[in-house]
Motif scaffolding. Sequence first.
Motif, mmCIF file in Angstrom:
data_model
loop_
_atom_site.group_PDB
_atom_site.id
_atom_site.type_symbol
_atom_site.label_atom_id
_atom_site.label_comp_id
_atom_site.label_asym_id
_atom_site.label_seq_id
_atom_site.Cartn_x
_atom_site.Cartn_y
_atom_site.Cartn_z
ATOM 1 N N PHE A 1 -5.980 -2.516 5.339
ATOM 2 C CA PHE A 1 -4.618 -3.045 5.310
ATOM 3 C C PHE A 1 -4.427 -4.102 6.397
ATOM 4 C CE2 PHE A 1 -0.113 -3.003 6.401
ATOM 5 C CZ PHE A 1 0.460 -3.173 5.152
ATOM 6 N N CYS B 1 0.863 -1.184 0.000
ATOM 7 C CA CYS B 1 0.000 0.000 0.000
ATOM 8 C C CYS B 1 0.895 1.229 0.000
ATOM 9 C CB CYS B 1 -0.920 0.002 1.219
ATOM 10 S SG CYS B 1 -2.086 1.383 1.237
ATOM 11 N N CYS C 1 4.023 -1.196 3.527
ATOM 12 C CA CYS C 1 3.307 0.061 3.362
ATOM 13 C C CYS C 1 4.161 1.199 3.897
ATOM 14 C CB CYS C 1 1.955 0.030 4.075
ATOM 15 S SG CYS C 1 2.087 0.013 5.882
#
Length: 554
Positions: A420, A408, A433
């Motif tokens: 997430f 992400c 991420c």
Amino acid sequence: MKKAAVKPENMGQLMMAVKEYIEDLIFSEEEGKGEKRGGRDKFYLQKFCKQKGRLRQALHRCSLGSEKDRLFVREFIKEIISEVLGLSEKELFMLLPVKQEDGLSAQDCFEILIYSYMRRCGEEGFMRMCEDYNLPAFYRDSPRAKQRDKGNGNRKGTADTGEGYEISEAEIRKIMRAEVLQFTYPDLLEILAQRVYQELYGFSFCDRLISKELAVDGVSAGNHAVYVMLKGKKVRLSFLGFESENALARVVRKLARNHPKVQLSRRNCAMVLGLLNNVRVTVARPPAAEGWNFYVRKFNTIKAGEPEALLTDKNASFAISLLRILVKGCVNLVITGEQASGKTTLLKALVGFIDGRYSIRLAEGALEMHLGELYPNRNILTIQEHGELQLREILSLFKKTDTDVTICGEINEPQTAEAFVQIAQSGGRFTMCTSHHNTTVRLISYMRNALLKGAGFASEQIATEQVVEALNFDIHMETDKSGHRYIERITEIEREETKGYKLREILVFSDGEYRQAGCIGEEHKRRICGAYEGWRGEEAAGVLTGWEENVSEI
């Protein structure tokens, strides 16, 4: 070929002449019949009408950041100047008197110098010029500056006064006088064509800074100030500026054209988007903003799988070895830090450590990482937000796309955090991420609160456990006042009965070097050693030692 009857005598007339020829071609209906239209030469129409469709497409896509179309339009302009207008070398020198500094503006001098350095050094031209002439942005790094400091009792320069970095008109003109410039007709044609292009169809004097032609970290403008980011340093180009607010507004509107959802307007006053040349653009305008502004970040300064270009301090090889262990060990990673600290740059480099057999799925608010171009031989799918398709829907969609690694681009909303955490527990081998949080505790609290609010969790303890399972290691990036970027720490997030989690520092940055601060806990050791067979050969294998006797049990 018949030449134009009236030749331009200044830059403004040259731009008008080129614009008239291109508009005449675009809006003509002759399609190569060779008939006269508005007094234009019939051979000109016959030749160029064959490229009308391609030119129309290029004029549209060049403002969206397409480098290929940008070069096509510029080459087209060069042919108009040389063939249609028939300007000689002498006439080009009259339009741009490179040997007469008094007849040149500061912008003229800058663009001439940049072209000269690009001819010698390619995309590194701007940085090389700063280094060669000891401009403020490189005061500490330049050998010439160090020698001067030694001869002046270590007198401190702009970089140490707290006044910020600046390149002034006086410095640009000084460089112009010092350089021995030898330009031929093709050189002058290239410089003039770029000037015409950027004013008519590009991003004004910021065009080359925004394009791939110059390796800078970013460029921003607004409130009568223009800044570039060089090696993490924000440098004001005080010799450049837009002649009017309308000129700045034109560039801002052009940069905003590629937004997939809305148009920039008085109702939608700010937006973030990506251009086709891998840059992220943030624009703002009145009435929400006090003026027209744009901020461009470029993410092409690090090559595929080369974190060495970002991490350069003592014992950086140990830090890179540890990063490789974490990525190949398939643990969940979050890269935190403030803006411009190198989060996205590091993330792009770490993708090179992922096992080549794994499929990678990337969710972004706006296309900026372009992993498919950086790693063309990998199984990578990138989806950006578009219309009603938000990051949380994209992350959920990845569950059905044979995903091994989910990335992400940025956790910036509670809904994204919630999605997430869910995908980190239900799909693929591991996740990665970025986030702007400056401490691991705040990161965990933010993610936990997102679950409590969005996912309907009633128990704070259960929500915390879910977050801890989704976030195994926090890689925190920092940048100092001089723009130097580094990993401040790598923190392990481990489950614990009482509080729900405990933190352990594995790597710290202290006194200019990377140092091991601890060993990885048994739960994550088991996972890493099971996924990465080559961990024993790593320089940072010490973070896993003391547990080798249990590897056979995996």
